[in-house]
Design a protein around this motif. Sequence first.
Motif, PDB file in Angstrom:
ATOM      1  N   TYR A  73      46.399  81.363  72.226  1.00  0.00           N
ATOM      2  CA  TYR A  73      47.508  82.086  72.845  1.00  0.00           C
ATOM      3  C   TYR A  73      47.605  81.734  74.331  1.00  0.00           C
ATOM      4  CZ  TYR A  73      50.350  86.033  74.430  1.00  0.00           C
ATOM      5  OH  TYR A  73      51.324  86.819  74.991  1.00  0.00           O
ATOM      6  N   ASN A  78      52.973  83.618  78.282  1.00  0.00           N
ATOM      7  CA  ASN A  78      53.601  84.533  77.326  1.00  0.00           C
ATOM      8  C   ASN A  78      53.349  86.011  77.574  1.00  0.00           C
ATOM      9  OD1 ASN A  78      54.406  82.200  76.101  1.00  0.00           O
ATOM     10  ND2 ASN A  78      53.270  82.503  74.208  1.00  0.00           N
ATOM     11  N   ASP A  82      55.850  89.159  76.541  1.00  0.00           N
ATOM     12  CA  ASP A  82      55.454  89.952  75.379  1.00  0.00           C
ATOM     13  C   ASP A  82      55.256  91.420  75.739  1.00  0.00           C
ATOM     14  OD1 ASP A  82      55.584  87.913  73.540  1.00  0.00           O
ATOM     15  OD2 ASP A  82      53.490  87.323  73.752  1.00  0.00           O
ATOM     16  N   SER A  85      58.766  92.930  76.337  1.00  0.00           N
ATOM     17  CA  SER A  85      59.434  92.992  75.043  1.00  0.00           C
ATOM     18  C   SER A  85      58.837  94.084  74.165  1.00  0.00           C
ATOM     19  CB  SER A  85      59.332  91.636  74.345  1.00  0.00           C
ATOM     20  OG  SER A  85      59.863  91.698  73.050  1.00  0.00           O
ATOM     21  N   GLY A  86      57.505  94.175  74.131  1.00  0.00           N
ATOM     22  CA  GLY A  86      56.842  95.178  73.306  1.00  0.00           C
ATOM     23  C   GLY A  86      57.171  96.599  73.739  1.00  0.00           C
ATOM     24  N   LYS A 129      57.091  84.973  64.589  1.00  0.00           N
ATOM     25  CA  LYS A 129      56.757  85.369  65.958  1.00  0.00           C
ATOM     26  C   LYS A 129      57.778  86.317  66.574  1.00  0.00           C
ATOM     27  CE  LYS A 129      54.581  80.865  66.852  1.00  0.00           C
ATOM     28  NZ  LYS A 129      54.592  79.662  67.722  1.00  0.00           N
ATOM     29  N   HIS A 130      58.937  86.437  65.959  1.00  0.00           N
ATOM     30  CA  HIS A 130      60.025  87.109  66.653  1.00  0.00           C
ATOM     31  C   HIS A 130      60.627  88.306  65.923  1.00  0.00           C
ATOM     32  CE1 HIS A 130      59.980  83.033  68.500  1.00  0.00           C
ATOM     33  NE2 HIS A 130      60.272  83.702  69.595  1.00  0.00           N
ATOM     34  N   GLN A 405      63.776  92.175  71.010  1.00  0.00           N
ATOM     35  CA  GLN A 405      62.468  91.552  71.224  1.00  0.00           C
ATOM     36  C   GLN A 405      62.622  90.129  71.751  1.00  0.00           C
ATOM     37  OE1 GLN A 405      59.443  92.299  68.278  1.00  0.00           O
ATOM     38  NE2 GLN A 405      58.674  90.199  68.383  1.00  0.00           N
ATOM     39  N   GLY A 410      60.129  88.207  74.354  1.00  0.00           N
ATOM     40  CA  GLY A 410      59.056  88.174  73.378  1.00  0.00           C
ATOM     41  C   GLY A 410      58.891  86.795  72.766  1.00  0.00           C
ATOM     42  N   LYS A 411      57.646  86.307  72.727  1.00  0.00           N
ATOM     43  CA  LYS A 411      57.395  84.953  72.236  1.00  0.00           C
ATOM     44  C   LYS A 411      56.355  84.887  71.130  1.00  0.00           C
ATOM     45  CE  LYS A 411      58.671  82.805  76.639  1.00  0.00           C
ATOM     46  NZ  LYS A 411      58.231  81.959  77.772  1.00  0.00           N
ATOM     47  N   SER A 412      55.753  86.024  70.767  1.00  0.00           N
ATOM     48  CA  SER A 412      54.725  85.994  69.724  1.00  0.00           C
ATOM     49  C   SER A 412      54.576  87.381  69.119  1.00  0.00           C
ATOM     50  CB  SER A 412      53.382  85.524  70.299  1.00  0.00           C
ATOM     51  OG  SER A 412      52.835  86.523  71.137  1.00  0.00           O
ATOM     52  N   ALA A 415      53.983  90.978  71.004  1.00  0.00           N
ATOM     53  CA  ALA A 415      55.015  91.962  71.344  1.00  0.00           C
ATOM     54  C   ALA A 415      55.028  93.093  70.324  1.00  0.00           C
ATOM     55  CB  ALA A 415      56.380  91.284  71.405  1.00  0.00           C
TER      56      ALA A 415
END
Length: 744
Positions: A73, A78, A82, A85-86, A129-130, A405, A410-412, A415
């Motif tokens: 990771y 990221n 993340d 986004s989370g 991932k999204h 997201q 968000g990239k993974s 998130a």
Amino acid sequence: MDEEIQEVELRRRVKYHVQRDVLDELGVDKVAEKSDFKISLKEKFKDAVRCTGPKFKSCFFSVVPLLSWLPQYPLRENIVGDLISGISVGIMHLPQGMAYALLAAVPPVFGLYSSFYPILIYFIFGTSKHISVGTYAVMSVMIGSVTERMAPDSDFMLPGNDTNSTIIDTFSRDAQRVKIAATVTFLSGIFQLLLGLVRFGFVVTYLSEPLVRAYTTAAAIHVIVSQLKYSFGINPDRYSGPLSLIYTILKICSLLGETNIGTLVVSIVSIVGLVIAKELSALAAKKIPIPIPVELIAIIIATVASWQIDLKTKYKVEVVGEIPSGLQGPVLPAFSLLGSMIGDAFALAVVGYGIAISLGRIFALKYAYKVDSNQELVALGLSNSVGGMFQCFAISCSMSRSMVQVSTGGKSQVAGAVSAVVILVILLKIGELFEELPKAVLAAIIYVNLHGMMKQFGDICSLWKTNKVDMVVWVMTLILTLLLNPDLGLAASIAFSILTVVFRTQLPKYSLLGQVPGTDIYKPVEDYNQVKQIPGLVIFRSSATLYFANAEMYTDALYEKTGVDVAKLLSHKKKLETKRLRKEKKAAKKAKKDAKKKAKETAGHAYKNQGAESELSEDELDFSDVESNAHELSVKKQINVFTVEAGCVPNTDSALPEAIILDLSPVNFLDTVGVKTLRNIYKDYGEAGVEVYLCGCQRDVVESMEKGDFFNEKVTKSILFSSVHDAVLYCQEGNKEAMPGTHF
């Protein structure tokens, strides 16, 4: 534009010249050195169960994808995106989880549980991932149809304080509904897990995009109708089974006179406020990188207003009620209920997976990574089965949360884990603050969030222009789902969609091919002005495969296109044959009679010459040689007559083609009926004096013909050609005695 024109002109100027022998199937096998090597089923099984170090490591990492991507990771690149986004998605989970719990007919806190446990499981086992997994409107309304059917209000009526009055034991009802929702969720997860383990991810291919979009649209209408009781403050009877939506609407209309004005006002204000706030948020999104949590702001304002005004007491507005703090321990599902919900659980498994994998593939294609469809089944199955033991209801992914997201960076899957942590904080500390939230506000949130699904009605116009069959699938899916409810509607819609595929193969396009002048390209003559049929040849092609459902239509279309009904032709020749035999028999009798008469006259002559030395009788005369010669002469004469009349073999009928070439390149398989149809075509046209050749046969088709005893001593693979042009050149050469493969 000029560059495209130049490229097209350059492509036109490129020429090629190939000089080779005309090749039939045997010739191709020889030149290309056809391999007969096949891996036996036993070897495949051994390879599948063989366990090596690298294979075990790869299998383990594929089952637990977290172990493969988390060590790699990229923290610096990221983590910020993340986290933001989370948190944003976690805030969305709060109002949506509580609102969708109403759709599932369970207390709102269980929507928060469903936004926590399954997300953590998917974080470990998921490959997308999204996408944002969690509560989803369509899944919730399907759960609600099960819970309200198996635990209706009528089963929990208690005598009231007044005479002849009853009240609902909401505590016992909700406890039973939670048990039912958790059990059907657990069973749907088991279905998904089993399908994933047996590599059955391709089942989603039966859910076409028009079907899914129409199904979600119809489910959204079910959702809206189910929430009207919270908007009007009424309590209509619960209906289940086909046409329940119609009955519910009629019942709601009959109860509109009992509308709670306070609840209606709260609902209208909430809807108008949310719509305006959503529009302003969309305008501000261009300047603010983080989306405004409109739903969260709405439930905070509504909760404070409800607490200050005391809507529950003064205006009888129904509120969320008690929200217990903390987490629930695991509880085994009610195994005694499993038998009565198998169909519902399977429908939940298929719909939830179909929606998740469809959205997951969209993001995977956009951001250039791969989503494992079978592993997604395993991940969703574990999320639902484990979540069911923690009293969650079935989950899938949400388009709105997934878009947030992605748009917030968000990239993974990290998130998703962050959003679960946000829900955990809410469950432990903040959840009880929303006990005074009116349910009408949650219903308003559902209405506003479903406006995107209502826009899908525009698919009808676009599909009408592009593909009318898909448009029919869309409309029929909508109607079937509305009338039969989401569970039966899904099964009926899939069956109808598959039937359209069958109908398309039964009604393909049949074409006669002609040659594009100066090329080895053959196109349908009705589609091109410069394409002409080759004199004496008929090249026939069907746009679909050949099997039992369309075999008879294939033959009829061939007769129609060639203008020759071979069955009638052979029947006519059979009648001529019968007529010929009758004439031949009549001529033979006449010849025999004439021979006897002549022999008698000859015998009488001899008697006179010999002075009647002995008496001769007719029975003592030997006429066999005379009769035989007379019969042979008559037969030869009648055969010549028949050849002139019937014009059979050789083929001198100008209406019949010299040869028919069947282009089988669109045929990807042949069943026994298809093989028999080709055999009959070859036999019937052969008896009529027309050669039949096959071209473009795939290997599976040839093998089916071999297994179906199509080939024999008289019919060999020499009638099979690799292309239409090879067959045409062979027919035009006219060298029927030489084997194809001779250089022309």
